[in-house]
Scaffold this motif. Structure first.
Motif, PDB file in Angstrom:
ATOM      1  N   ASN A  53      28.669   0.754  36.198  1.00 35.27           N
ATOM      2  CA  ASN A  53      29.526  -0.166  35.452  1.00 35.27           C
ATOM      3  C   ASN A  53      29.165  -1.623  35.723  1.00 35.27           C
ATOM      4  O   ASN A  53      29.101  -2.446  34.809  1.00 35.27           O
ATOM      5  N   LYS A  54      28.932  -1.943  36.998  1.00 34.09           N
ATOM      6  CA  LYS A  54      28.610  -3.332  37.360  1.00 34.09           C
ATOM      7  C   LYS A  54      27.300  -3.780  36.728  1.00 34.09           C
ATOM      8  O   LYS A  54      27.154  -4.939  36.356  1.00 34.09           O
ATOM      9  N   GLN A  55      26.360  -2.842  36.596  1.00 32.63           N
ATOM     10  CA  GLN A  55      25.081  -3.160  35.964  1.00 32.63           C
ATOM     11  C   GLN A  55      25.288  -3.636  34.536  1.00 32.63           C
ATOM     12  O   GLN A  55      24.618  -4.559  34.074  1.00 32.63           O
ATOM     13  N   VAL A  56      26.218  -3.006  33.828  1.00 35.26           N
ATOM     14  CA  VAL A  56      26.459  -3.353  32.427  1.00 35.26           C
ATOM     15  C   VAL A  56      27.173  -4.689  32.288  1.00 35.26           C
ATOM     16  O   VAL A  56      26.746  -5.557  31.521  1.00 35.26           O
ATOM     17  N   ILE A  57      28.258  -4.893  33.017  1.00 34.30           N
ATOM     18  CA  ILE A  57      29.083  -6.084  32.771  1.00 34.30           C
ATOM     19  C   ILE A  57      28.468  -7.360  33.309  1.00 34.30           C
ATOM     20  O   ILE A  57      28.773  -8.461  32.819  1.00 34.30           O
ATOM     21  N   GLY A  58      27.587  -7.265  34.311  1.00 39.50           N
ATOM     22  CA  GLY A  58      27.013  -8.479  34.874  1.00 39.50           C
ATOM     23  C   GLY A  58      28.100  -9.417  35.361  1.00 39.50           C
ATOM     24  O   GLY A  58      28.997  -9.029  36.119  1.00 39.50           O
ATOM     25  N   ASN A  59      28.054 -10.664  34.908  1.00 40.90           N
ATOM     26  CA  ASN A  59      29.059 -11.657  35.276  1.00 40.90           C
ATOM     27  C   ASN A  59      30.115 -11.838  34.199  1.00 40.90           C
ATOM     28  O   ASN A  59      30.810 -12.859  34.163  1.00 40.90           O
ATOM     29  N   TYR A  60      30.242 -10.849  33.311  1.00 45.30           N
ATOM     30  CA  TYR A  60      31.108 -10.996  32.143  1.00 45.30           C
ATOM     31  C   TYR A  60      32.271 -10.013  32.109  1.00 45.30           C
ATOM     32  O   TYR A  60      32.751  -9.640  31.046  1.00 45.30           O
ATOM     33  N   GLY A  61      32.716  -9.566  33.264  1.00 49.25           N
ATOM     34  CA  GLY A  61      33.858  -8.669  33.321  1.00 49.25           C
ATOM     35  C   GLY A  61      34.390  -8.589  34.735  1.00 49.25           C
ATOM     36  O   GLY A  61      33.801  -9.125  35.671  1.00 49.25           O
ATOM     37  N   LEU A  62      35.514  -7.902  34.905  1.00 48.75           N
ATOM     38  CA  LEU A  62      36.143  -7.745  36.209  1.00 48.75           C
ATOM     39  C   LEU A  62      36.040  -6.297  36.682  1.00 48.75           C
ATOM     40  O   LEU A  62      35.987  -5.371  35.876  1.00 48.75           O
ATOM     41  N   THR A  63      36.046  -6.130  38.001  1.00 44.60           N
ATOM     42  CA  THR A  63      36.004  -4.787  38.588  1.00 44.60           C
ATOM     43  C   THR A  63      37.189  -4.582  39.524  1.00 44.60           C
ATOM     44  O   THR A  63      37.816  -5.533  39.993  1.00 44.60           O
ATOM     45  N   PHE A  64      37.501  -3.323  39.791  1.00 41.99           N
ATOM     46  CA  PHE A  64      38.463  -2.951  40.824  1.00 41.99           C
ATOM     47  C   PHE A  64      37.817  -1.878  41.690  1.00 41.99           C
ATOM     48  O   PHE A  64      36.813  -1.261  41.296  1.00 41.99           O
ATOM     49  N   LYS A  65      38.375  -1.647  42.856  1.00 42.73           N
ATOM     50  CA  LYS A  65      37.827  -0.646  43.771  1.00 42.73           C
ATOM     51  C   LYS A  65      37.987   0.749  43.181  1.00 42.73           C
ATOM     52  O   LYS A  65      39.094   1.151  42.820  1.00 42.73           O
ATOM     53  N   LYS A  66      36.907   1.470  43.108  1.00 42.57           N
ATOM     54  CA  LYS A  66      36.903   2.820  42.528  1.00 42.57           C
ATOM     55  C   LYS A  66      37.989   3.695  43.147  1.00 42.57           C
ATOM     56  O   LYS A  66      38.167   3.722  44.371  1.00 42.57           O
ATOM     57  N   SER A  67      38.751   4.368  42.282  1.00 39.84           N
ATOM     58  CA  SER A  67      39.781   5.325  42.676  1.00 39.84           C
ATOM     59  C   SER A  67      41.009   4.689  43.326  1.00 39.84           C
ATOM     60  O   SER A  67      41.903   5.413  43.775  1.00 39.84           O
TER      61      SER A  67
END
Length: 372
Positions: A309-323
């Motif tokens: 997922n991080k590979q796709v969004i680059g610097n253009y999205g937000l992430t949360f800790k898996k699970s």
């Protein structure tokens, strides 16, 4: 070149990411003058049994051949890919392109009994997916091992999977990500009539409803957030009726959770076009085409922090800790209470330039021809 592709369910179809990839590759290669045959699975639509399957012989210049399929859970993919492999073996094609790990079990047939070139695309480490039982997982893992042994080239969709093959098998692979097309942005007409949805009024989850997509985390987190925005779940179950029942039970207590079932065409375009946020909380991914598509509409995204997922969004999205439901809840609240810091045009330009189908086709054809 004379090219065959197998391992997908059927084209044209949106039953999964593999089907989208096969359709894009085969039709674009055909338009460039190559002789492309794809072997479609028999049986009913995997996600919506009510959809009538067209018996096409040709699609946008691609030859369609339907293969015998035992249309039962656990046997459809194995049987269809086996008979497709036999058809490819006795055909005049020079390149046989296997898609997904399970079908790669049969790569040995082509390699041992012919001089055809064998290409394998690993769309993800499928044996990790929780929907498979013990036997199926072992079969898929064996398919992975046979791809390593018999494929002339292996294509992977993420750097993490590339590292996995190098570390596990000392096998070099070629990183060629998926692509995405520039979409048609639509006003909320169909979705307004069917679900009373308007622009920016909902969070969108769009994927198969299977455990590894992490929808249960999203529903639990959403139910803890105070918001007027609805949660739209677009997708159908795939070999996981027990999990789908679990999702229905989680969702039924909240009238703002809407399950649309399988969607495609203009309705799909409208759902992407008008969502406030696209969320993909996966535990396991190959390369999520739905995430590429959401970003192609310029949408802000919230995804689990797995490498794919991080590979796709680059610097253009937000992430949360898996699970992590608590972290997902916190990130949802942050996004819902703060102005979008990402410019939709910048998101769209980034994703369309980085993930370009024409470049994908060019690199794939180079492998077919044996170029390094």
């Amino acid at each position: 070149m004379k090219i065959a592709m197998l391992g997908h369910k059927r084209i044209p179809s949106r039953e999964g990411g593999v089907e989208i990839v096969v359709e894009e590759l085969s039709t674009r290669m055909s338009s460039l003058g190559h002789d492309v045959t794809v072997y479609n699975r028999g049986g009913k639509h995997d996600l919506d049994k009510n959809i009538k399957i067209e018996n096409l012989n040709n699609y946008k210049g691609v030859k369609i051949k339907k293969v015998f399929t035992i249309d039962k859970k656990g046997l459809a993919a194995v049987s269809s890919s086996f008979f497709a492999t036999l058809k490819a073996l006795f055909s005049k094609v020079k390149v046989v392109h296997f898609h997904a790990e399970g079908p790669c079990y049969w790569t040995w047939i082509i390699k041992r009994l012919s001089k055809k070139r064998v290409i394998a695309t690993i769309h993800g480490l499928d044996w990790q997916r929780s929907k498979w039982g013990n036997f199926a997982s072992k079969f898929i893992k064996k398919g992975e091992q046979r791809a390593v042994k018999y494929a002339d080239e292996i294509i992977v969709l993420s750097k993490s999977v590339q590292e996995y093959f190098k570390k596990t098998y000392n096998r070099n692979t070629v990183f060629i990500p998926n692509g995405v097309n520039k979409p048609e942005v639509r006003k909320p007409n169909i979705i307004k009539n069917k679900y009373n949805l308007d622009t920016n009024e909902y969070i969108l989850f769009l994927a198969r409803i299977v455990p590894e997509k992490g929808l249960h985390y999203l529903i639990d987190a959403y139910n803890q957030v105070k918001t007027d925005k609805k949660l739209v779940i677009a997708g159908s179950a795939s070999n996981t009726s027990e999990y789908y029942t679990e999702i229905l039970n989680k969702a039924k207590s909240n009238k703002n959770i809407i399950l649309t079932g399988f969607v495609e065409g203009e309705e799909l375009d409208e759902l992407y076009s008008n969502c406030y946020l696209y969320c993909l909380p996966s535990d396991v991914e190959g390369m999520p085409i739905s995430l590429l598509e959401a970003m192609s509409y310029g949408k802000q995204t919230l995804v689990s922090d797995i490498d794919e997922n991080k590979q796709v969004i680059g610097n253009y999205g937000l992430t949360f800790k898996k699970s992590d439901i608590s972290d997902l809840k916190d990130k949802l609240e942050y996004i819902l209470n703060n102005k979008n810091k990402y410019n939709p045009k910048e998101i769209q330009d980034y994703i369309l330039n980085k993930y370009n189908w024409d470049k994908v086709v060019e690199k794939t054809l180079d492998l077919y021809g044996g170029e390094k």
